[in-house]
Motif scaffolding. Structure first.
Motif, PDB file in Angstrom:
ATOM      1  N   LEU A 199       0.779  -1.334  -0.233  1.00  0.00           N
ATOM      2  CA  LEU A 199       0.080  -0.004  -0.141  1.00  0.00           C
ATOM      3  C   LEU A 199       0.849   1.243  -0.024  1.00  0.00           C
ATOM      4  O   LEU A 199       2.012   1.321   0.665  1.00  0.00           O
ATOM      5  N   VAL A 200       0.663   2.094  -0.766  1.00  0.00           N
ATOM      6  CA  VAL A 200       1.291   3.409  -0.925  1.00  0.00           C
ATOM      7  C   VAL A 200       0.447   4.591  -0.847  1.00  0.00           C
ATOM      8  O   VAL A 200      -0.907   4.472  -1.398  1.00  0.00           O
TER       9      VAL A 200
ATOM     10  N   GLU B 239      -7.283  -7.285 -12.536  1.00  0.00           N
ATOM     11  CA  GLU B 239      -6.347  -7.830 -11.470  1.00  0.00           C
ATOM     12  C   GLU B 239      -6.836  -8.479 -10.401  1.00  0.00           C
ATOM     13  O   GLU B 239      -6.262  -8.988  -9.414  1.00  0.00           O
ATOM     14  N   GLN B 240      -8.192  -8.775 -10.564  1.00  0.00           N
ATOM     15  CA  GLN B 240      -8.822  -9.566  -9.539  1.00  0.00           C
ATOM     16  C   GLN B 240      -8.663 -11.245  -9.905  1.00  0.00           C
ATOM     17  O   GLN B 240      -8.353 -11.509 -10.753  1.00  0.00           O
ATOM     18  N   GLY B 241      -8.712 -11.797  -8.593  1.00  0.00           N
ATOM     19  CA  GLY B 241      -8.327 -12.993  -8.395  1.00  0.00           C
ATOM     20  C   GLY B 241      -6.969 -13.418  -8.167  1.00  0.00           C
ATOM     21  O   GLY B 241      -6.452 -14.525  -8.085  1.00  0.00           O
ATOM     22  N   HIS B 242      -6.213 -12.357  -7.896  1.00  0.00           N
ATOM     23  CA  HIS B 242      -4.643 -12.672  -7.593  1.00  0.00           C
ATOM     24  C   HIS B 242      -4.379 -12.462  -6.000  1.00  0.00           C
ATOM     25  O   HIS B 242      -3.242 -12.172  -5.895  1.00  0.00           O
ATOM     26  N   GLY B 243      -5.456 -12.186  -5.224  1.00  0.00           N
ATOM     27  CA  GLY B 243      -4.983 -12.019  -3.795  1.00  0.00           C
ATOM     28  C   GLY B 243      -4.851 -10.717  -3.493  1.00  0.00           C
ATOM     29  O   GLY B 243      -4.482 -10.303  -1.981  1.00  0.00           O
ATOM     30  N   TYR B 244      -5.061  -9.740  -4.151  1.00  0.00           N
ATOM     31  CA  TYR B 244      -4.978  -8.299  -3.986  1.00  0.00           C
ATOM     32  C   TYR B 244      -5.901  -7.651  -3.042  1.00  0.00           C
ATOM     33  O   TYR B 244      -5.735  -6.993  -1.742  1.00  0.00           O
ATOM     34  N   GLY B 245      -7.177  -8.150  -2.910  1.00  0.00           N
ATOM     35  CA  GLY B 245      -8.004  -7.852  -2.198  1.00  0.00           C
ATOM     36  C   GLY B 245      -7.712  -8.325  -0.694  1.00  0.00           C
ATOM     37  O   GLY B 245      -7.733  -7.601   0.179  1.00  0.00           O
TER      38      GLY B 245
ATOM     39  N   PHE C 258      -4.909  -9.262   0.466  1.00  0.00           N
ATOM     40  CA  PHE C 258      -3.736  -8.285   0.986  1.00  0.00           C
ATOM     41  C   PHE C 258      -4.129  -7.059   1.634  1.00  0.00           C
ATOM     42  O   PHE C 258      -3.778  -6.717   2.608  1.00  0.00           O
ATOM     43  N   ALA C 259      -5.158  -6.280   0.788  1.00  0.00           N
ATOM     44  CA  ALA C 259      -5.327  -5.050   1.226  1.00  0.00           C
ATOM     45  C   ALA C 259      -6.043  -5.192   2.513  1.00  0.00           C
ATOM     46  O   ALA C 259      -6.137  -4.246   3.507  1.00  0.00           O
ATOM     47  N   VAL C 260      -7.185  -6.139   2.576  1.00  0.00           N
ATOM     48  CA  VAL C 260      -8.008  -6.246   3.881  1.00  0.00           C
ATOM     49  C   VAL C 260      -6.817  -6.526   5.208  1.00  0.00           C
ATOM     50  O   VAL C 260      -7.143  -5.755   6.318  1.00  0.00           O
TER      51      VAL C 260
END
Length: 154
Positions: free
Chosen positions: A7-8, A92-98, A100-102
């Motif tokens: 996160l930046v 970019e969905q389905g790669h674990g970014y959500g 990670f952000a949570v």
């Protein structure tokens, strides 16, 4: 080269890429556009914590937390922190970014002394309910503007 998401802050250098984050059309009912979120962060700087989700040099999403707000509107006190917005770009969905952000928002809330993370979601076929339940959020039984309210104990 393998990179890890991070996160930046939103800056003049990444602003265009951040506001370019678009969820899938069937998800648009469930989350406001990033530009609206940034406007809300501008008018509520005391509680908003907006961040770009970046992997390598790519902006892959946007997350905004709310920090230490009084949840109750009836004169009582119930201080909460949680997810205000989570937008992962459609490609970019389905790669674990959500996920990670949570987890990153949960860590920021813990760092500030919080013990729970609150989120709300719009019910619907393509909404995020399954995602949040899968991360361990539990509905509180409350509704907020027609949205389900759920908490994750930290």
């Amino acid at each position: 080269m393998t990179t890890s998401p991070r996160l930046v802050p939103v800056t003049p250098d990444n602003f265009d890429a951040v506001v370019g984050v678009k969820v899938r059309p069937d998800q648009e009912f469930a989350v406001s556009p990033v530009l609206k979120s940034l406007a809300e962060a501008y008018v509520h700087p005391e509680v908003a914590w907006p961040r770009a989700i970046v992997d390598g040099d790519r902006v892959v999403g946007f997350v905004m937390a709310f920090l230490d707000i009084d949840w109750r509107q009836d004169g009582g006190t119930d201080i909460r922190s949680g997810l205000w917005r989570l937008n992962i770009d459609a490609g970019e969905q389905g790669h674990g970014y959500g996920k990670f952000a949570v987890h990153a928002v949960a860590e920021e809330i813990r760092r500030r002394g919080g013990t729970r993370l609150t989120v709300t979601w719009h019910p619907g076929e393509h909404g995020p309910e399954g995602f949040y339940l899968g991360l361990g959020f539990r509905p509180t039984g409350e509704q907020s503007d027609g949205e389900t309210v759920a908490d994750l104990e930290l």
